[in-house]
Design a protein around this motif. Structure first.
Motif, PDB file in Angstrom:
ATOM      1  N   LEU A  21       0.835  -1.195   0.000  1.00  0.00           N
ATOM      2  CA  LEU A  21       0.000   0.000   0.000  1.00  0.00           C
ATOM      3  C   LEU A  21       0.876   1.254   0.000  1.00  0.00           C
ATOM      4  O   LEU A  21       2.016   1.232   0.470  1.00  0.00           O
ATOM      5  CB  LEU A  21      -0.904   0.015   1.234  1.00  0.00           C
ATOM      6  CG  LEU A  21      -1.967  -1.077   1.314  1.00  0.00           C
ATOM      7  CD1 LEU A  21      -2.635  -1.046   2.686  1.00  0.00           C
ATOM      8  CD2 LEU A  21      -3.017  -0.914   0.221  1.00  0.00           C
ATOM      9  N   SER A  24       3.296   2.714   2.951  1.00  0.00           N
ATOM     10  CA  SER A  24       3.379   1.599   3.896  1.00  0.00           C
ATOM     11  C   SER A  24       4.828   1.144   4.026  1.00  0.00           C
ATOM     12  O   SER A  24       5.623   1.293   3.103  1.00  0.00           O
ATOM     13  CB  SER A  24       2.516   0.433   3.399  1.00  0.00           C
ATOM     14  OG  SER A  24       2.727  -0.716   4.188  1.00  0.00           O
ATOM     15  N   LYS A  76      -3.149   4.123  -2.657  1.00  0.00           N
ATOM     16  CA  LYS A  76      -3.771   4.360  -1.345  1.00  0.00           C
ATOM     17  C   LYS A  76      -4.878   3.347  -1.079  1.00  0.00           C
ATOM     18  O   LYS A  76      -5.664   3.019  -1.969  1.00  0.00           O
ATOM     19  CB  LYS A  76      -4.346   5.777  -1.296  1.00  0.00           C
ATOM     20  CG  LYS A  76      -3.266   6.869  -1.333  1.00  0.00           C
ATOM     21  CD  LYS A  76      -3.873   8.246  -1.163  1.00  0.00           C
ATOM     22  CE  LYS A  76      -2.808   9.328  -1.224  1.00  0.00           C
ATOM     23  NZ  LYS A  76      -1.820   9.217  -0.125  1.00  0.00           N
ATOM     24  N   LYS A  77      -4.949   2.885   0.163  1.00  0.00           N
ATOM     25  CA  LYS A  77      -5.913   1.847   0.534  1.00  0.00           C
ATOM     26  C   LYS A  77      -7.341   2.263   0.231  1.00  0.00           C
ATOM     27  O   LYS A  77      -8.138   1.460  -0.265  1.00  0.00           O
ATOM     28  CB  LYS A  77      -5.763   1.517   2.023  1.00  0.00           C
ATOM     29  CG  LYS A  77      -6.655   0.372   2.480  1.00  0.00           C
ATOM     30  CD  LYS A  77      -6.383  -0.009   3.931  1.00  0.00           C
ATOM     31  CE  LYS A  77      -7.248  -1.189   4.354  1.00  0.00           C
ATOM     32  NZ  LYS A  77      -6.987  -1.605   5.757  1.00  0.00           N
ATOM     33  N   ILE A  80      -8.474   1.671  -3.453  1.00  0.00           N
ATOM     34  CA  ILE A  80      -8.407   0.341  -4.073  1.00  0.00           C
ATOM     35  C   ILE A  80      -9.792  -0.084  -4.563  1.00  0.00           C
ATOM     36  O   ILE A  80     -10.783   0.002  -3.846  1.00  0.00           O
ATOM     37  CB  ILE A  80      -7.861  -0.699  -3.078  1.00  0.00           C
ATOM     38  CG1 ILE A  80      -6.394  -0.405  -2.772  1.00  0.00           C
ATOM     39  CG2 ILE A  80      -7.979  -2.112  -3.653  1.00  0.00           C
ATOM     40  CD1 ILE A  80      -5.792  -1.330  -1.738  1.00  0.00           C
TER      41      ILE A  80
END
Length: 491
Positions: A21, A24, A76-77, A80
């Motif tokens: 991610l 991260s 970016k999470k 997604i």
């Protein structure tokens, strides 16, 4: 490409792939590794920062379980989507082939496990479709695709999810392979043979109606468009009867003009070679029916493909002609390049009369106006039923095959009224070209729920205007196969 599952991230593999991610400092689901490898991973994480689509390969010295580790950025999470996973998995698979590997492994991140079935579907689809390349006519073939192992925690649903995703991807690839064929290699008879072979292999009923019978039975649209070519027209029907006998089927209709010169209303020469893609709607139906039968979906589905070659021969139909369609209505021909709606009108009316379906969905590279309206990444949907439209739209969000609804009111129906026949095959000037074409189709059916997908802009990649996706290499995209298979499975 063979795909299997494994529950251990410590298995032996040429390339172990893990997702990262953005911002991260760890690889999702990666097992513990030695300190030297950890140091290399940490440095790579800083360099790539998990940016979407960015890949980094770390060689692992010595006799380790994995020979290399690949880090793949997901972005970016919160951003997604299904297509993110499909997109990145496709880039991973292409990289594995470029490295000439025999196999590679992808770790399904623990953060995806709550929806592991969906994530695995996207990984399989993205990887498998990204390794497709149309090289049938090249002396030098593409390197063999590497096998893939999906590493995920134990679950009884995973193997089934992999099998379904493989079949869906195979259906899309099959559609691409046929749609990419040049016109000298794919005539209406060729398409009919493809349908026969699929049906025989998967125990479906297949019927092909040829020129004499088409004329005798009143298929005036198909007959008129097809008579200018020495390659005679065909009406192809495939029946998947795996639901209750009293269950009304879903009828799928696909326009298959194996080559479209425009007929007497001849197209400009520039880019006319792309008119081999005017068969994409019919190819979509073939791909869907192949997957439906292989998956043994417990429903009834009928595929109908009117197939012609539109040529300006001595017997070609002309502007000014008036023809009688299968439903009994007469149509004034003002432009012979508006041929798709004529053959579809016959097929739609036949499908409704013959099968009394629950719903009819058609696919067609129907209008250039659709590209003007929506560009090359979104298809138009026009329908007479809100519930049907809503269900297809829901599936489009899952498969990221984007659609946008256009209206169809009585005003648009009035635009195709003719002074000398019941209807005319083009509207008023260039106004609302996609909608007036759909209006012509709507006039062919009575009250069956119906949805029309104009895929003219999305059926094949069209230069820089088409969004770059690894699972859609240059050529036909197979648009609609995954979309409708998702819709059918939800039934």
């Amino acid at each position: 490409m063979k795909i299997k599952r494994d529950s251990s991230a410590k298995r032996k593999t040429e390339l172990l792939c893990g997702f990262v991610l953005e911002d991260s400092n760890k690889v999702l689901g990666l097992p513990k590794v030695d300190s030297k490898t950890t140091s290399s991973i940490n440095q790579s994480l800083k360099d790539m920062n998990g940016k979407l689509g960015k890949l980094t390969i770390i060689p692992i010295p010595g006799k380790k379980q994995a020979q290399r580790i690949l880090l793949a950025g997901l972005g970016k999470k919160e951003n997604i989507t299904n297509d993110t996973i499909r997109f990145v998995s496709g880039k991973i698979a292409q990289t594995a082939r470029e490295l000439k590997l025999k196999e590679f492994s992808i770790i399904v991140p623990p953060t995806f496990v709550n929806d592991s079935v969906s994530s695995i579907s996207q990984i399989v689809e993205g990887a498998k479709m990204s390794l497709y390349k149309f090289d049938k006519f090249k002396a030098e073939k593409v390197d063999k695709s590497p096998d893939m192992t999906i590493i995920v925690s134990k679950s009884s649903k995973i193997s089934k999810a992999i099998k379904i995703a493989e079949s869906v991807a195979d259906g899309a690839i099959f559609t691409k392979s046929i749609a990419n064929l040049p016109p000298n290699e794919c005539t209406p008879t060729t398409l009919a043979n493809f349908a026969k072979n699929i049906s025989k292999k998967n125990k479906m009923k297949c019927t092909v109606i040829s020129q004499p019978e088409l004329k005798k039975k009143g298929f005036g649209g198909i007959t008129a468009v097809g008579k200018g070519s020495k390659n005679e027209p065909k009406l192809i029907t495939m029946e998947h009867n795996n639901g209750p006998k009293n269950q009304k089927p879903i009828v799928l209709v696909g326009k298959a003009v194996t080559f479209d010169t425009g007929g007497i209303s001849l197209k400009p020469g520039q880019s006319m070679d792309e008119m081999k893609f005017d068969k994409c709607g019919g190819c979509t139906v073939l791909g869907i029916m192949k997957s439906v039968s292989e998956l043994k979906l417990p429903i009834n589905v009928v595929g109908i493909i009117p197939s012609v070659e539109n040529m300006p021969g001595g017997e070609a139909y002309r502007p000014g002609d008036i023809i009688k369609l299968y439903n009994g209505k007469t149509a004034e021909i003002l432009n012979t390049d508006a041929e798709g709606r004529l053959i579809l009108a016959d097929a739609l009316a036949y499908g409704e009369k013959q099968y009394s379906p629950k719903a009819i969905i058609d696919f067609a590279t129907l209008t250039g106006a659709c590209i003007i309206a929506l560009g090359n990444n979104v298809a138009a949907i026009v329908s007479n039923n809100e519930q049907l439209t809503e269900k297809i739209t829901t599936s489009s969000k899952t498969t990221t095959e984007e659609i946008w609804e256009l209206p169809l009111t009585q005003d648009y129906m009035d635009m195709i009224k003719s002074d000398v026949a019941d209807i005319k095959n083009i509207g008023i000037g260039r106004a609302a070209g996609t909608i007036t074409a759909a209006a012509f189709l709507k006039s062919a059916i009575k009250d069956t729920p119906w949805a029309h997908l104009d895929i003219a802009g999305v059926a094949w990649t069209q230069g820089a205007a088409t969004k770059d996706k690894p699972y859609n290499p240059k050529g036909a995209t197979g648009f609609g196969v995954r979309l409708i298979l998702d819709y059918l499975q939800k039934l």
